[in-house]
Structure formats: C-alpha cells, structure tokens
Design an enzyme around this catalytic site. Structure first.
Site, PDB file in Angstrom:
ATOM      1  N   LYS A   9      -5.223  10.615  24.574  1.00 31.61           N
ATOM      2  CA  LYS A   9      -6.637  10.947  24.363  1.00 31.61           C
ATOM      3  C   LYS A   9      -7.341  11.323  25.672  1.00 31.61           C
ATOM      4  O   LYS A   9      -6.809  11.081  26.762  1.00 31.61           O
ATOM      5  CB  LYS A   9      -7.324   9.750  23.699  1.00 31.61           C
ATOM      6  CG  LYS A   9      -6.897   9.502  22.244  1.00 31.61           C
ATOM      7  CD  LYS A   9      -7.575   8.246  21.687  1.00 31.61           C
ATOM      8  CE  LYS A   9      -7.351   8.061  20.193  1.00 31.61           C
ATOM      9  NZ  LYS A   9      -7.975   6.800  19.706  1.00 31.61           N
ATOM     10  N   TYR A  49      -9.708  14.002  12.165  1.00 27.31           N
ATOM     11  CA  TYR A  49     -10.075  12.611  11.855  1.00 27.31           C
ATOM     12  C   TYR A  49     -10.856  12.480  10.546  1.00 27.31           C
ATOM     13  O   TYR A  49     -11.581  11.501  10.363  1.00 27.31           O
ATOM     14  CB  TYR A  49     -10.899  12.032  13.007  1.00 27.31           C
ATOM     15  CG  TYR A  49     -10.075  11.440  14.136  1.00 27.31           C
ATOM     16  CD1 TYR A  49      -9.094  10.474  13.896  1.00 27.31           C
ATOM     17  CD2 TYR A  49     -10.302  11.819  15.464  1.00 27.31           C
ATOM     18  CE1 TYR A  49      -8.357   9.910  14.937  1.00 27.31           C
ATOM     19  CE2 TYR A  49      -9.573  11.253  16.516  1.00 27.31           C
ATOM     20  CZ  TYR A  49      -8.602  10.300  16.236  1.00 27.31           C
ATOM     21  OH  TYR A  49      -7.881   9.729  17.263  1.00 27.31           O
ATOM     22  N   ASN A 112      -9.220   3.933  23.720  1.00 28.49           N
ATOM     23  CA  ASN A 112      -7.970   3.164  23.670  1.00 28.49           C
ATOM     24  C   ASN A 112      -6.748   4.040  23.979  1.00 28.49           C
ATOM     25  O   ASN A 112      -5.643   3.768  23.551  1.00 28.49           O
ATOM     26  CB  ASN A 112      -7.845   2.459  22.317  1.00 28.49           C
ATOM     27  CG  ASN A 112      -7.941   3.415  21.150  1.00 28.49           C
ATOM     28  OD1 ASN A 112      -7.974   4.631  21.344  1.00 28.49           O
ATOM     29  ND2 ASN A 112      -7.956   2.896  19.936  1.00 28.49           N
ATOM     30  N   HIS A 115      -3.628   7.942  20.341  1.00 30.59           N
ATOM     31  CA  HIS A 115      -3.579   7.917  18.887  1.00 30.59           C
ATOM     32  C   HIS A 115      -2.113   7.924  18.488  1.00 30.59           C
ATOM     33  O   HIS A 115      -1.317   8.667  19.057  1.00 30.59           O
ATOM     34  CB  HIS A 115      -4.271   9.161  18.304  1.00 30.59           C
ATOM     35  CG  HIS A 115      -3.996   9.351  16.839  1.00 30.59           C
ATOM     36  ND1 HIS A 115      -4.729   8.711  15.870  1.00 30.59           N
ATOM     37  CD2 HIS A 115      -3.048  10.082  16.190  1.00 30.59           C
ATOM     38  CE1 HIS A 115      -4.244   9.054  14.673  1.00 30.59           C
ATOM     39  NE2 HIS A 115      -3.227   9.882  14.846  1.00 30.59           N
ATOM     40  N   GLU A 126      -0.188  15.089  10.179  1.00 32.61           N
ATOM     41  CA  GLU A 126      -0.678  15.117  11.562  1.00 32.61           C
ATOM     42  C   GLU A 126       0.218  15.988  12.435  1.00 32.61           C
ATOM     43  O   GLU A 126      -0.269  16.711  13.306  1.00 32.61           O
ATOM     44  CB  GLU A 126      -0.769  13.693  12.112  1.00 32.61           C
ATOM     45  CG  GLU A 126      -1.768  12.846  11.320  1.00 32.61           C
ATOM     46  CD  GLU A 126      -2.098  11.531  11.989  1.00 32.61           C
ATOM     47  OE1 GLU A 126      -1.750  11.344  13.175  1.00 32.61           O
ATOM     48  OE2 GLU A 126      -2.702  10.679  11.310  1.00 32.61           O
TER      49      GLU A 126
HETATM   50  N1  UDP Z   1     -12.533   3.483  16.638  1.00 34.35           N
HETATM   51  C1  UDP Z   1     -13.760   3.120  17.176  1.00 34.35           C
HETATM   52  N2  UDP Z   1     -14.381   1.990  16.691  1.00 34.35           N
HETATM   53  C2  UDP Z   1     -13.841   1.223  15.706  1.00 34.35           C
HETATM   54  C3  UDP Z   1     -12.600   1.608  15.157  1.00 34.35           C
HETATM   55  C4  UDP Z   1     -11.971   2.732  15.640  1.00 34.35           C
HETATM   56  O1  UDP Z   1     -14.267   3.787  18.070  1.00 34.35           O
HETATM   57  O2  UDP Z   1     -14.451   0.217  15.313  1.00 34.35           O
HETATM   58  C5  UDP Z   1     -11.842   4.689  17.142  1.00 34.35           C
HETATM   59  C6  UDP Z   1     -10.659   4.380  18.042  1.00 34.35           C
HETATM   60  O3  UDP Z   1     -10.567   5.378  19.049  1.00 34.35           O
HETATM   61  C7  UDP Z   1      -9.490   4.444  17.073  1.00 34.35           C
HETATM   62  C8  UDP Z   1      -9.921   5.594  16.169  1.00 34.35           C
HETATM   63  O4  UDP Z   1     -11.337   5.432  16.042  1.00 34.35           O
HETATM   64  O5  UDP Z   1      -8.266   4.683  17.731  1.00 34.35           O
HETATM   65  C9  UDP Z   1      -9.294   5.609  14.786  1.00 34.35           C
HETATM   66  O6  UDP Z   1      -9.510   4.352  14.182  1.00 34.35           O
HETATM   67  P1  UDP Z   1      -8.354   3.599  13.395  1.00 34.35           P
HETATM   68  O7  UDP Z   1      -8.975   2.434  12.701  1.00 34.35           O
HETATM   69  O8  UDP Z   1      -7.600   4.571  12.567  1.00 34.35           O
HETATM   70  O9  UDP Z   1      -7.438   3.016  14.574  1.00 34.35           O
HETATM   71  P2  UDP Z   1      -5.994   3.475  15.085  1.00 34.35           P
HETATM   72  O10 UDP Z   1      -5.228   3.985  13.904  1.00 34.35           O
HETATM   73  O11 UDP Z   1      -6.217   4.543  16.128  1.00 34.35           O
HETATM   74  O12 UDP Z   1      -5.408   2.236  15.677  1.00 34.35           O
HETATM   75 MG    MG Z   2      -5.671   5.287  12.410  1.00 34.42          MG
END
Ligand code: UDP
Ligand code: MG
Length: 139
Positions: A9, A49, A112, A115, A126
């Site tokens: 990212k 997304y 974080n 992805h 994806e």
């Molecule tokens: N995210 C965020 N706040 C939250 C949850 C998710 O900003 O409370 C962001 C974070 O960058 C995350 C992405 O949205 O990686 C997608 O969320 P998901 O729950 O799918 O998490 P992931 O699959 O990336 O672990």
């Molecule tokens: Mg996710």
C-alpha cells in the site's frame, strides 16, 4: 487455489518498505508470478474496494489506496490465499501476531502496509482486477 493477490500500500511504498516486505513473503515460500507498480485513481480504488462500500472507513480507504504508488503482486504457493493472510497478520497491527508483516511495519488499523486477498472473498477477482492471464508467468 494456489494464487493470491498482494498489494503493497502507499504508506509502505512511501517508506521504501517494498523490498523488505517482498523478501519476507518470498522467504515464507511464495513465488512472484506477476508484479507491477501503479497509482490508482479514486474511481479505480473505489471499484477495487467496493465490498466495503457503506462502511464508515470506505471513503478514507479509497482516498488512502489512491494516495500514492502501490505494488501489486500475484503470488503463488500451495494454499496461497490462506497462507498469505497468515504471513500478513491481522488488520490492526496492534493485534497482528509477532513477526507478521503488519506487526512489523503497520502503524494503524488503516495504514497497515499491505492488502492480502481474503480466501472467502474471491482472490481470483482481485488477481483479474490487475492482471490479464498473459501478464502472469509460471516457469
Ligand atoms: N480499514 C480501516 N479501518 C477499519 C477497518 C479497515 O481503515 O476499521 C482499512 C484497512 O486499511 C484494511 C482495509 O480497510 O486493510 C480493508 O479492511 P478489511 O476489514 O477487509 O481488512 P483486511 O482484509 O485488509 O485485513
Ligand atoms: Mg479484506
């Protein structure tokens, strides 16, 4: 499913972490079968997304993913989607297991660093979002 999608990212590319993250993932046994550096616009970020449309973090997330260059990789290994999620760790770096990519490099639940396609959310969709089959190389 032996392929999955990884995105390094914008927070990670800005901090020059792409190499360290890729080395860690390759050391875990993954092979890169496709890779490109891109800068998504907001329309592309929103489409990628779209599963999160309506959530409170959606607008922030679309802005974030289109805020700088990303590195997208199609990775191969046995059981790739599940295995990559294990190497990457939990969404919130504070909750991610010791030594996982997000534990080592993530700075917040949003920023974080990577992805990783979720095993139950169509990793092939994806991969196809970023790569044609001709852009993937196995030898
Ligand atoms: N995210 C965020 N706040 C939250 C949850 C998710 O900003 O409370 C962001 C974070 O960058 C995350 C992405 O949205 O990686 C997608 O969320 P998901 O729950 O799918 O998490 P992931 O699959 O990336 O672990
Ligand atoms: Mg996710």
């Amino acid at each position: 499913m032996n392929r999955t999608l990884l995105i390094i990212k914008p927070d990670a590319t800005k901090r020059n972490l792409a190499g360290a993250i890729l080395k860690q993932i390759i050391d875990e046994g993954f092979t890169i079968v496709g890779m490109k550096m891109l800068w998504l616009n907001k329309e592309q970020g929103g489409e990628f997304y779209k599963i999160h449309k309506g959530k409170d973090f959606y607008d922030w997330l679309v802005n974030f993913i289109s805020s700088g260059p990303i590195v997208v990789c199609c990775l191969k290994s046995p059981n790739a989607p599940k295995k990559l999620r294990e190497v990457v760790g939990a969404t919130d770096p504070k909750k991610a297991a010791q030594g996982t990519v997000r534990n080592l490099y993530g700075t917040s639940v949003g920023e974080n660093v990577v992805h990783a396609a979720a095993p139950d959310e169509d990793p092939q969709r994806e991969i196809s979002f970023f790569f044609t089959e001709k852009e993937l190389f196995e030898y």
